[in-house]
Design a protein around this motif. Structure first.
Motif, PDB file in Angstrom:
ATOM      1  N   ILE A 123       2.399  81.565  25.825  1.00 19.22           N
ATOM      2  CA  ILE A 123       2.909  82.898  25.522  1.00 19.22           C
ATOM      3  C   ILE A 123       1.845  83.935  25.866  1.00 19.22           C
ATOM      4  O   ILE A 123       0.647  83.699  25.679  1.00 19.22           O
ATOM      5  CB  ILE A 123       3.302  83.023  24.028  1.00 19.22           C
ATOM      6  CG1 ILE A 123       3.869  84.418  23.715  1.00 19.22           C
ATOM      7  CG2 ILE A 123       2.136  82.725  23.114  1.00 19.22           C
ATOM      8  CD1 ILE A 123       4.421  84.563  22.300  1.00 19.22           C
ATOM      9  N   ASN A 124       2.302  85.057  26.402  1.00 22.98           N
ATOM     10  CA  ASN A 124       1.466  86.247  26.491  1.00 22.98           C
ATOM     11  C   ASN A 124       1.982  87.198  25.421  1.00 22.98           C
ATOM     12  O   ASN A 124       3.025  87.818  25.587  1.00 22.98           O
ATOM     13  CB  ASN A 124       1.555  86.880  27.873  1.00 22.98           C
ATOM     14  CG  ASN A 124       0.620  88.091  27.999  1.00 22.98           C
ATOM     15  OD1 ASN A 124       0.101  88.581  26.994  1.00 22.98           O
ATOM     16  ND2 ASN A 124       0.421  88.558  29.210  1.00 22.98           N
ATOM     17  N   PRO A 138       3.994  71.959  14.295  1.00 19.08           N
ATOM     18  CA  PRO A 138       4.243  71.950  15.737  1.00 19.08           C
ATOM     19  C   PRO A 138       5.010  73.216  16.136  1.00 19.08           C
ATOM     20  O   PRO A 138       5.962  73.603  15.454  1.00 19.08           O
ATOM     21  CB  PRO A 138       5.103  70.697  15.942  1.00 19.08           C
ATOM     22  CG  PRO A 138       4.805  69.829  14.765  1.00 19.08           C
ATOM     23  CD  PRO A 138       4.535  70.771  13.622  1.00 19.08           C
ATOM     24  N   ASN A 139       4.578  73.874  17.189  1.00 22.93           N
ATOM     25  CA  ASN A 139       5.244  75.097  17.663  1.00 22.93           C
ATOM     26  C   ASN A 139       5.285  76.198  16.611  1.00 22.93           C
ATOM     27  O   ASN A 139       6.212  77.004  16.577  1.00 22.93           O
ATOM     28  CB  ASN A 139       6.671  74.791  18.148  1.00 22.93           C
ATOM     29  CG  ASN A 139       6.677  73.723  19.216  1.00 22.93           C
ATOM     30  OD1 ASN A 139       5.890  73.774  20.159  1.00 22.93           O
ATOM     31  ND2 ASN A 139       7.528  72.726  19.047  1.00 22.93           N
ATOM     32  N   ASP A 140       4.319  76.215  15.755  1.00 26.01           N
ATOM     33  CA  ASP A 140       4.294  77.191  14.659  1.00 26.01           C
ATOM     34  C   ASP A 140       2.826  77.577  14.422  1.00 26.01           C
ATOM     35  O   ASP A 140       2.060  76.817  13.848  1.00 26.01           O
ATOM     36  CB  ASP A 140       4.908  76.565  13.410  1.00 26.01           C
ATOM     37  CG  ASP A 140       5.190  77.592  12.323  1.00 26.01           C
ATOM     38  OD1 ASP A 140       4.697  78.730  12.427  1.00 26.01           O
ATOM     39  OD2 ASP A 140       5.900  77.228  11.363  1.00 26.01           O
ATOM     40  N   ASN A 156       7.995  78.644  18.089  1.00 28.49           N
ATOM     41  CA  ASN A 156       8.648  78.250  19.348  1.00 28.49           C
ATOM     42  C   ASN A 156       8.405  79.254  20.470  1.00 28.49           C
ATOM     43  O   ASN A 156       9.324  79.629  21.203  1.00 28.49           O
ATOM     44  CB  ASN A 156      10.148  78.045  19.115  1.00 28.49           C
ATOM     45  CG  ASN A 156      10.411  76.871  18.193  1.00 28.49           C
ATOM     46  OD1 ASN A 156       9.703  75.854  18.241  1.00 28.49           O
ATOM     47  ND2 ASN A 156      11.396  77.003  17.331  1.00 28.49           N
ATOM     48  N   GLY A 157       7.162  79.728  20.564  1.00 28.75           N
ATOM     49  CA  GLY A 157       6.788  80.585  21.683  1.00 28.75           C
ATOM     50  C   GLY A 157       7.192  82.033  21.537  1.00 28.75           C
ATOM     51  O   GLY A 157       7.139  82.790  22.509  1.00 28.75           O
ATOM     52  N   LYS A 158       7.610  82.459  20.340  1.00 29.86           N
ATOM     53  CA  LYS A 158       7.959  83.869  20.133  1.00 29.86           C
ATOM     54  C   LYS A 158       7.222  84.434  18.918  1.00 29.86           C
ATOM     55  O   LYS A 158       7.160  83.788  17.870  1.00 29.86           O
ATOM     56  CB  LYS A 158       9.471  84.003  19.900  1.00 29.86           C
ATOM     57  CG  LYS A 158      10.309  83.751  21.137  1.00 29.86           C
ATOM     58  CD  LYS A 158      11.649  84.496  21.032  1.00 29.86           C
ATOM     59  CE  LYS A 158      12.340  84.595  22.382  1.00 29.86           C
ATOM     60  NZ  LYS A 158      12.556  83.268  23.016  1.00 29.86           N
ATOM     61  N   ASN A 261      13.780  81.053   6.477  1.00 30.63           N
ATOM     62  CA  ASN A 261      14.073  81.786   7.726  1.00 30.63           C
ATOM     63  C   ASN A 261      12.788  82.157   8.459  1.00 30.63           C
ATOM     64  O   ASN A 261      12.743  83.164   9.144  1.00 30.63           O
ATOM     65  CB  ASN A 261      14.872  83.062   7.454  1.00 30.63           C
ATOM     66  CG  ASN A 261      16.099  82.776   6.616  1.00 30.63           C
ATOM     67  OD1 ASN A 261      16.748  81.763   6.820  1.00 30.63           O
ATOM     68  ND2 ASN A 261      16.382  83.648   5.666  1.00 30.63           N
ATOM     69  N   ASN A 262      11.733  81.363   8.291  1.00 30.57           N
ATOM     70  CA  ASN A 262      10.461  81.646   8.964  1.00 30.57           C
ATOM     71  C   ASN A 262       9.949  83.038   8.644  1.00 30.57           C
ATOM     72  O   ASN A 262       9.296  83.675   9.456  1.00 30.57           O
ATOM     73  CB  ASN A 262      10.598  81.500  10.487  1.00 30.57           C
ATOM     74  CG  ASN A 262      10.706  80.052  10.886  1.00 30.57           C
ATOM     75  OD1 ASN A 262      10.179  79.183  10.192  1.00 30.57           O
ATOM     76  ND2 ASN A 262      11.374  79.790  11.983  1.00 30.57           N
TER      77      ASN A 262
END
Ligand SMILES: [Ca+2]
Ligand SMILES: [Ca+2]
Ligand SMILES: [Ca+2]
Length: 550
Positions: A123-124, A138-140, A156-158, A261-262
């Motif tokens: 990610i940028n 993972p992914n977090d 997840n990359g956002k 909800n993250n």
């Protein structure tokens, strides 16, 4: 009147706790502090830290009007009595030292020199001055923005819209939100998935409650600063503070699991360490640098934080035999997750020495534990010369401010006085023989400004990289990779590095230590908990991942 009462009430409760904890009149100070914390937290805004768990009388709050008393003899301080006055290894190094600048990311992207591996951009973020990251899962990822004091969450990359925390930071030069570590191994209550994480943050807390309120009100002549290679270029980072910072502070937070909800926040701030954040008397106009900032949870489950000399503190913890008592600068400090002194600290059982795991450090941007031996390693930054990679045993003395690399410290490299761990300079502070000098496992004459240090405790990049050490830098945009020797007490180095000295960056290339280039400034590295790959964070907000090329 109501306001006054509120303050008085808080003060009396705080005083009561401090008396109980300091006086140790109870067998269970941690429990008392926790109960008090719960009381206060219940009526507090979650972003406002409410209380210190333990008072550290040896640690002078940065905004104190009373600087540490000058050292007087007979307090147990003993300097190294090594009788050798002529070191056979002494030799004058080359006189010419090149000054480097901050590396920019390569236009074509970062590249690796092993065809079996490739770089992926995760990610940028578009965020500025991203200083550290830690995996929640993972992914977090939790990601720190140095100048805003925001802890962002990337799932997840956002990047999630709302940060999980936003604190008020002094942010000139190397101040700001600097370090993070997450512990799932604690007594913080359990969920279906394990313990509620503790999140430890180290940052330069604002003195006035606003990001950047330490802005310069004056500029002083660069000539007053003899320990700052980039002083002239960074004139804006110098001069007196508009509002001096409250301190370099280590806090513990809980991840609030009430909201799914993250969208969790960091709550229940607990102040564990309050350390100096301003230059010492006489150096007020110097650059606001050397706050270090990496935080680790050790194999012992304790919390480790690196602290630099904070714009040139020169006490006993910086090897000044006539300096003030250690004030929480110039070393690696260690406490329990509840902010207590650990058992059997290496340098002495009373505060402030009891906080020190290691000392004699100018500044570190990288620390990690060897996954095989459990030993701590660090990178350290020299001024105009003398960067280091060190094995940091308990009680380690790195030699600063007398030594940089293996050379006598000064505005130019002095003779090589400190290459032999068994024959260190005789004037180093040893705290009654408990502190032990050890020479660097690698020293660079020309600085590279090493940053993050990470062991890859996975075989996902191939067996040859398993448990090897990765290091980043500021000056070259390089990713370095080092293998350790058989007993893992040193690096396995080829010529021209076999003498543990890199005269310049070319030596590091020739010696096979440069695995990648074009990253710009690497500020942190972590191993993905789900995939075992190496994740790399840069100062300009990009997260990369090293993966097999096929
Ligand atoms: Ca902020
Ligand atoms: Ca050293
Ligand atoms: Ca060499």
């Amino acid at each position: 009147m109501q306001h006054y009462l509120k303050i008085a009430k808080s003060f009396s409760l705080l005083s009561l706790i401090l008396i109980l904890v300091i006086g140790n009149t109870t067998p269970s100070p941690i429990i008392i502090a926790k109960q008090a914390l719960a009381i206060i937290s219940s009526r507090s805004d979650s972003n406002t830290a409410t209380i210190t768990n333990i008072q550290l009388p040896g640690i002078i709050p940065n905004n104190s009007d009373n600087p540490p008393a000058p050292h007087s003899s007979g307090t147990g301080l003993v300097t190294n009595t090594n009788p050798s006055s002529s070191n056979p290894q002494s030799a004058a190094p080359p006189a010419i030292v090149h000054r480097n600048t901050r590396a920019r990311p390569a236009l074509g992207g970062a590249t690796l020199n092993d065809p079996n591996l490739k770089v992926e951009q995760i990610i940028n973020t578009g965020l500025k001055r991203t200083s550290s990251m830690a995996f929640l899962g993972p992914n977090d990822i939790l990601l720190l923005e140095k100048d805003t004091g925001k802890v962002h969450r990337i799932v997840n990359g956002k990047v999630l819209a709302e940060p999980v925390l936003d604190v008020n930071v002094a942010n000139r030069a190397e101040r700001g939100l600097l370090g993070i570590a997450i512990s799932n191994n604690n007594d913080n209550g359990s969920t279906e998935n394990g313990n509620i994480p503790h999140v430890f943050l180290y940052y330069t807390e604002s003195g006035g409650g606003k990001d950047g309120d330490d802005a310069s009100i004056s500029k002083v002549s660069p000539t007053t600063d003899t320990d700052n290679a980039t002083a002239t270029a960074n004139a804006g980072t110098r001069g007196l503070d508009m509002v001096p910072p409250a301190g370099n502070r280590l806090y513990r937070y809980d991840l609030d699991l009430n909201n799914n909800n993250n969208n969790n926040k960091l709550t229940n701030p607990l102040l564990l360490l309050n350390l100096p954040a301003s230059p010492p008397p006489g150096r007020e106009g110097t650059e606001k640098n050397h706050n270090a900032g990496k935080v680790l949870i050790g194999p012992d489950n304790d919390v480790y934080v690196g602290v630099g000399d904070v714009a040139g503190h020169r006490g006993q913890s910086e090897n000044n035999p006539n300096g003030t008592a250690p004030d929480g600068t110039g070393g690696i400090l260690r406490i329990t997750q509840d902010g207590q002194i650990v058992n059997n600290p290496p340098l002495g059982g009373t505060i402030p020495l009891a906080l020190y795991y290691a000392y004699g450090m100018r500044n570190t941007f990288g620390m990690d534990f060897d996954p095989i031996t459990g030993d701590l390693w660090d990178t350290e930054n020299g001024n105009t010369f003398g960067d280091e990679i060190n094995l940091v045993k308990p009680g380690f003395n790195s030699g600063w401010s007398q030594v940089a690399g293996i050379w006598e410290a000064g505005s130019k490299p002095g003779p090589a006085i400190a290459a032999d761990s068994n024959n260190p300079p005789k004037d180093l502070v040893t705290f009654g023989g408990k502190g032990v000098y050890r020479a660097p496992e690698l020293a660079t004459l020309q600085t590279i400004a090493p940053t993050a240090l990470k062991f890859l405790n996975s075989d996902r990049l191939g067996k040859q990289y398993e448990n090897t050490m990765f290091v980043g830098d500021v000056d070259n945009g390089h990713l370095y990779n080092f293998k350790l020797n058989e007993d893992r007490t040193g690096l396995s180095l080829d010529s021209p590095l076999a003498d543990k000295i890199a005269n310049n960056p070319e030596d590091l290339k020739e010696g096979g230590a440069v695995l990648g280039q074009g990253f710009g400034v690497i500020t942190d590295m972590q191993v993905g908990p789900g995939d075992g790959y190496l994740y790399i964070l840069t100062l300009n907000g990009i997260i990369y991942r090293i993966v097999p090329s096929s």
